[in-house]
Structure formats: structure tokens, C-alpha cells
Design an enzyme around this catalytic site. Structure first.
Site, mmCIF file in Angstrom:
data_model
loop_
_atom_site.group_PDB
_atom_site.id
_atom_site.type_symbol
_atom_site.label_atom_id
_atom_site.label_comp_id
_atom_site.label_asym_id
_atom_site.label_seq_id
_atom_site.Cartn_x
_atom_site.Cartn_y
_atom_site.Cartn_z
ATOM 1 N N SER A 33 1.194 -1.463 -0.430
ATOM 2 C CA SER A 33 0.054 0.063 0.367
ATOM 3 C C SER A 33 0.243 0.617 -0.125
ATOM 4 C CB SER A 33 -1.654 -0.140 0.942
ATOM 5 O OG SER A 33 -1.167 1.199 1.158
ATOM 6 N N GLU A 49 0.420 3.804 1.892
ATOM 7 C CA GLU A 49 0.044 4.556 2.987
ATOM 8 C C GLU A 49 2.011 4.407 3.282
ATOM 9 O OE1 GLU A 49 -2.191 5.099 5.473
ATOM 10 O OE2 GLU A 49 -3.469 5.166 3.699
ATOM 11 N N TYR A 79 -1.136 0.035 10.483
ATOM 12 C CA TYR A 79 -1.940 -0.934 9.406
ATOM 13 C C TYR A 79 -0.569 -0.860 8.051
ATOM 14 C CZ TYR A 79 -3.239 -1.748 4.601
ATOM 15 O OH TYR A 79 -3.129 -1.606 2.649
HETATM 16 P P1 NAP Z 1 -10.850 -5.963 1.541
HETATM 17 O O1 NAP Z 1 -12.089 -5.154 0.569
HETATM 18 O O2 NAP Z 1 -11.250 -4.851 2.525
HETATM 19 O O3 NAP Z 1 -11.110 -7.004 1.164
HETATM 20 C C1 NAP Z 1 -9.901 -7.536 2.511
HETATM 21 C C2 NAP Z 1 -10.541 -9.129 2.739
HETATM 22 O O4 NAP Z 1 -8.806 -9.719 3.299
HETATM 23 C C3 NAP Z 1 -11.587 -9.618 2.829
HETATM 24 O O5 NAP Z 1 -11.703 -10.700 1.989
HETATM 25 C C4 NAP Z 1 -11.682 -10.270 4.159
HETATM 26 O O6 NAP Z 1 -11.893 -11.841 4.982
HETATM 27 C C5 NAP Z 1 -9.580 -11.135 4.146
HETATM 28 N N1 NAP Z 1 -9.656 -11.134 5.658
HETATM 29 C C6 NAP Z 1 -9.193 -9.809 6.351
HETATM 30 N N2 NAP Z 1 -8.716 -10.581 7.641
HETATM 31 C C7 NAP Z 1 -8.289 -11.484 7.382
HETATM 32 C C8 NAP Z 1 -8.084 -12.094 8.157
HETATM 33 N N3 NAP Z 1 -8.019 -12.674 9.513
HETATM 34 N N4 NAP Z 1 -7.923 -13.644 8.051
HETATM 35 C C9 NAP Z 1 -8.237 -14.240 6.967
HETATM 36 N N5 NAP Z 1 -8.724 -13.028 5.570
HETATM 37 C C10 NAP Z 1 -8.597 -12.181 6.124
HETATM 38 O O7 NAP Z 1 -9.586 -4.713 0.727
HETATM 39 P P2 NAP Z 1 -9.573 -4.573 -0.790
HETATM 40 O O8 NAP Z 1 -9.723 -3.199 -0.971
HETATM 41 O O9 NAP Z 1 -10.404 -5.255 -1.758
HETATM 42 O O10 NAP Z 1 -7.493 -4.467 -0.844
HETATM 43 C C11 NAP Z 1 -7.093 -6.181 -0.879
HETATM 44 C C12 NAP Z 1 -5.993 -5.709 -1.049
HETATM 45 O O11 NAP Z 1 -5.116 -4.243 -1.518
HETATM 46 C C13 NAP Z 1 -5.378 -5.579 1.068
HETATM 47 O O12 NAP Z 1 -5.128 -6.468 1.264
HETATM 48 C C14 NAP Z 1 -5.352 -4.095 1.124
HETATM 49 O O13 NAP Z 1 -4.793 -3.694 2.523
HETATM 50 C C15 NAP Z 1 -4.768 -3.714 -0.169
HETATM 51 N N6 NAP Z 1 -4.774 -2.574 -0.552
HETATM 52 C C16 NAP Z 1 -5.571 -1.790 -1.008
HETATM 53 C C17 NAP Z 1 -6.278 -1.237 -1.132
HETATM 54 C C18 NAP Z 1 -7.346 0.534 -2.062
HETATM 55 O O14 NAP Z 1 -7.339 1.033 -2.012
HETATM 56 N N7 NAP Z 1 -8.133 -0.876 -1.621
HETATM 57 C C19 NAP Z 1 -4.640 0.454 -1.880
HETATM 58 C C20 NAP Z 1 -3.865 -0.621 -0.967
HETATM 59 C C21 NAP Z 1 -3.430 -1.530 -0.579
HETATM 60 P P3 NAP Z 1 -13.815 -11.330 4.786
HETATM 61 O O15 NAP Z 1 -14.309 -11.281 4.601
HETATM 62 O O16 NAP Z 1 -13.565 -13.269 5.946
HETATM 63 O O17 NAP Z 1 -13.157 -10.213 6.698
#
Ligand code: NAP
Length: 337
Positions: free
Chosen positions: A124, A126, A148
Site C-alpha cells: 500500500s 500508506e 496498518y
Molecule cells: P478488502 O475489501 O477490505 O478485503 C480484505 C480481505 O481480507 C477480505 O477478503 C477479508 O476477508 C480478508 N481478511 C481480513 N482479515 C483477515 C483474516 N484475519 N484472515 C483471513 N482473511 C482476512 O480489501 P481490498 O480493497 O480488496 O484490498 C485488497 C488488498 O489490497 C488488501 O491487502 C489491502 O490492504 C490492499 N490495498 C488496498 C487498497 C485499496 O485502495 N483498496 C490500497 C492499497 C492496498 P473477510 O471477508 O473474511 O473479512
């Protein structure tokens, strides 16, 4: 047939990435932590039945090893994370432990099982936090400003270490904010769109926001997952910044949404309690390396993305059909530029 494992498949990026890989003929195995959890994203995209779901505890290295032995994946996309900056201040230990240990477990399992398995880690922007020189490039100094961000920075360096020490094909995509209809409603853009749509039929409602005088680099999730796949096809494992390349003021985002929905901006209430504990004024990245090395193409203006998101939200909100006429009028045009 190539096999890909996606963790975090129940999240925003997981669903769009699964759709992309299925369209490319992959067998997609989605890792979940609870088989009864509703997979809204996969259902929304109509691909729920095409994905093999597997229960796996990412805290447990043995569970991951079993997963690799069972599916012999060509590529792993590790998207699972506690992904909210705000929640990471409330749950710092859980955030740092999970976001770091799960990555290390994968790297160790790949090293022990099959070093040819390719690994992508969702990093990220961040991690860079308090930047002094813009735009952010992959080698910009990191100064993370939240638990984070620290968790993602630690995982980033672990990947570098396994790549250098064991020659694994592991890489990270340093993604800036990216949005879609599938974004969870605790994230800024989705929250504002959902609340604003409710306000169109509730005249007494106001929108409570934190500090709107910061600028961020925003993009569109379905395009960003393409960059993840391209990174895995790269003959050399390398990290890339994935972003739009420009930043936009949060206030302009809110005003654009209000303008598109015909709402009065006087109903925006700034609540200092909603501001982050530590924040920076402006951040945006440089995507030119991803464009030139990987052939990733991104040319969406974020106001264009906002219009798509508002329209999609209205189409999927039963109570918002009074706004449908606005959709047929076409894009509202940009309020602020
Ligand atoms: P998201 O919608 O919040 O999805 C997070 C996923 O992680 C969900 O499937 C969640 O599963 C799973 N998860 C969370 N805690 C967990 C645990 N303890 N054990 C197993 N699974 C767990 O995130 P996203 O927007 O798709 O982003 C995907 C990745 O990219 C993340 O790693 C995020 O940090 C990174 N990222 C995102 C952005 C952005 O703007 N979207 C930017 C930079 C980086 P549950 O449904 O079971 O909770």
C-alpha cells in the site's frame, strides 16, 4: 490450465481479480476464513460457482503448506489483510500480526514446497506516509503513519528479503487508493456515495466528514487488478507503484458527488472526531515504470470513475430509483476542473 490462489477473495480486489483470471482461463481457488460468509462480490459479478473455495487459516503455516500441496498453484495473490487504516489504530496488534505473519507463512511455505510458485503481495502507498518528494516512486523513503502502514511496510521488506535470499519469484504491488462498487462502505468514497444517495430522499440528513483538505491519488479497482496479473507474468520479479499519477482533493470528490445528485453542499458537516490521528496533505505516485515495463494502461480520470460509481450504486439501490432519470441525462460533467 494455470492454477491461481487468491486470498482475500471476499474483498473488493479479490472479486475483480477472480473475474479477470477466470476470463484468462485460470482455475481459481479462493481462500476464505469462513465458508458460511456471504461472498457478495463474487455473487454480484456472477462468478460464485466458477471459483473453488478453500478454508485456510493464514495464521497457520501448516494450513498454507497443505493448500500448496493440494493445488500446486502457479500463482498466488495475497490480498487478505486487515485493510482499514482507521481500524488499525483500534486493533494495532491484530493488524500488525496478521498482515505480517500471513505473508511470512506464505513465503516459508513456498520456499519449502516449490520455489517456482509465483507470489504477489498487496502493498500500500500508506507505507510511504510522510513523503517529502512527490511523486512517490518505489524507492522513495518510507515513513509509515499508522499500524496498518507499518504492517504493510514490514511485509514489503520480507518479500524483498525472500527474493534476494532465496530467489523466489515474489513481488509487491504498491497500490494507491482504488475504488469500485464493491468497496466496503467504511471507506471514504463508497461511504460518501451511499450516504449522499440516502440524503436525496431524507431532507433532514447531513453528511459528517473528517478533514477534507487533503489530496489523494485514486483509481479504479478493476483496472488495478490487471496490474497484479501483469506483475506475475513479468519474467523478473520486481515491485511496482500502481496509481493514477495525480491527486484529487477530498472536498472536490464530495462536491462532485453532491453536484451529480443535486444536493446542497451546505449539508456537509465537518466533524473533527472523524479525522485521522496522523495525516499528510498530499500524496500521489508515479506509474510510468508499470506502464513501460508491464504494458499496464491506465487513463481514467477520477471524476469519470466517480460518475460510474454513482450510477452503479443507484442502479443497485432499490430506494434510489427516483434518481434513475439523472442517469439517463448522462454524465453531469466535472464540477471542479
Ligand atoms: P478488502 O475489501 O477490505 O478485503 C480484505 C480481505 O481480507 C477480505 O477478503 C477479508 O476477508 C480478508 N481478511 C481480513 N482479515 C483477515 C483474516 N484475519 N484472515 C483471513 N482473511 C482476512 O480489501 P481490498 O480493497 O480488496 O484490498 C485488497 C488488498 O489490497 C488488501 O491487502 C489491502 O490492504 C490492499 N490495498 C488496498 C487498497 C485499496 O485502495 N483498496 C490500497 C492499497 C492496498 P473477510 O471477508 O473474511 O473479512
Amino acid at each position: 490450465m494455470k492454477v491461481a490462489i487468491i486470498t482475500g477473495i471476499s474483498g473488493q480486489d479479490g472479486a475483480y481479480l477472480a473475474q479477470l483470471l477466470l476470463s484468462k482461463g485460470y482455475k481459481v481457488v479462493g481462500v476464505v476464513r469462513d465458508l458460511n460468509r456471504k461472498l457478495h462480490g463474487l455473487e454480484y459479478l456472477g462468478i460464485r460457482d466458477q471459483v473453488t473455495l478453500e478454508l485456510c487459516d493464514l495464521w497457520e503455516q501448516a494450513s498454507i503448506l497443505r493448500l500448496l500441496v493440494k493445488y500446486k498453484p502457479d500463482e498466488i495473490y495475497n490480498l487478505a489483510a486487515q485493510s482499514s487504516v482507521g481500524l488499525s489504530f483500534e486493533y494495532p496488534i491484530e493488524t500488525i500480526k496478521f498482515n505480517f505473519v500471513s505473508v511470512l507463512n506464505f513465503l516459508e511455505a513456498i520456499r519449502l514446497h516449490d520455489k517456482n510458485t509465483r507470489f504477489y503481495q498487496a502493498s500500500s502507498s500508506e507505507m510511504y506516509g510522510m513523503v517529502s518528494d512527490l511523486p512517490v516512486r518505489i524507492n522513495s523513503p518510507m515513513h509509515p503513519l499508522s499500524p496498518y502502514a507499518i504492517s504493510k511496510a514490514s511485509a514489503f521488506w520480507m518479500i524483498v528479503n525472500y527474493r534476494e535470499a532465496y530467489k523466489l519469484h515474489c513481488c509487491t504491488g504498491v497500490l494507491f487508493n482504488h475504488e469500485s462498487y464493491l468497496r466496503s462502505s467504511n471507506f471514504f468514497v463508497k461511504k460518501v456515495i451511499v450516504e449522499a444517495i440516502k440524503m436525496t430522499s431524507n431532507p433532514d440528513m447531513v453528511l459528517r466528514v473528517g478533514n477534507l483538505h487533503v489530496r489523494r491519488d485514486f483509481g479504479y479497482s478493476p483496472k488495478y487488478v490487471e496490474a497484479m496479473w501483469l506483475m506475475q507474468q513479468n519474467p523478473v520479479a520486481k515491485d511496482y507503484v500502481i496509481c493514477s499519477g495525480t491527486s484529487i482533493l477530498l472536498e472536490d470528490i464530495v462536491h462532485h458527488i453532491f453536484h451529480r445528485l443535486g444536493l446542497d453542499t451546505g449539508k456537509i458537516v465537518v466533524d473533527k472526531n472523524l479525522s485521522r490521528l496522523t495525516d499528510i496533505e498530499d500524496i500521489y505516485g508515479d506509474n510510468r515504470e508499470a506502464v513501460s515495463d508491464l504494458g499496464w494502461d491506465y487513463n481514467l480520470d477520477f471524476y469519470q470513475v466517480l460518475d460510474m460509481l454513482i450510477d452503479e450504486e443507484i442502479r443497485n439501490t432499490p430506494d434510489a430509483q427516483h434518481l434513475a432519470a439523472r442517469l439517463s441525462e448522462g454524465p453531469a460533467g466535472h464540477f471542479f476542473h
